[in-house]
Design a protein around this motif. Structure first.
Motif: not given
Length: 91
Positions: A1-20
């Motif tokens: 039903m769902c893709r895995n929710i991925r880690v969004l912390h500590n990436f360069a560049p930071p997570a985008t609004t779309d990713e959140v």
């Protein structure tokens, strides 16, 4: 039903609004047990997605780390390699 929710912390560049927003949507889909709410539940579903996205962004903005930021391409390559080993497929 769902893709895995991925880690969004500590990436360069930071997570985008779309990713959140995508992570929030996946979370609400998972806990509600539906990918498409009924018309009667659409407003509650949308409200929950907005609230989860806001809470997620607040969390990401407040987290601190001493680790260097991770590279998205490197992490994606590692994930493909793990999947190939796990499922015995070529990447």
């Amino acid at each position: 039903m769902c893709r895995n929710i991925r880690v969004l912390h500590n990436f360069a560049p930071p997570a985008t609004t779309d990713e959140v927003d995508a992570a929030a949507l996946q979370y609400v889909r998972k806990i509600s047990g539906t990918t498409r709410p009924s018309a009667a539940n659409q407003e509650a579903f949308d409200t929950a997605v907005r609230a989860v996205a806001e809470a997620t962004q607040t969390l990401l903005d407040q987290l601190v780390t001493k680790a260097p930021p991770r590279d998205r391409e490197e992490e994606a390559a590692k994930a493909r390699e793990r999947a190939a080993k796990r499922f015995g497929t070529a990447s």
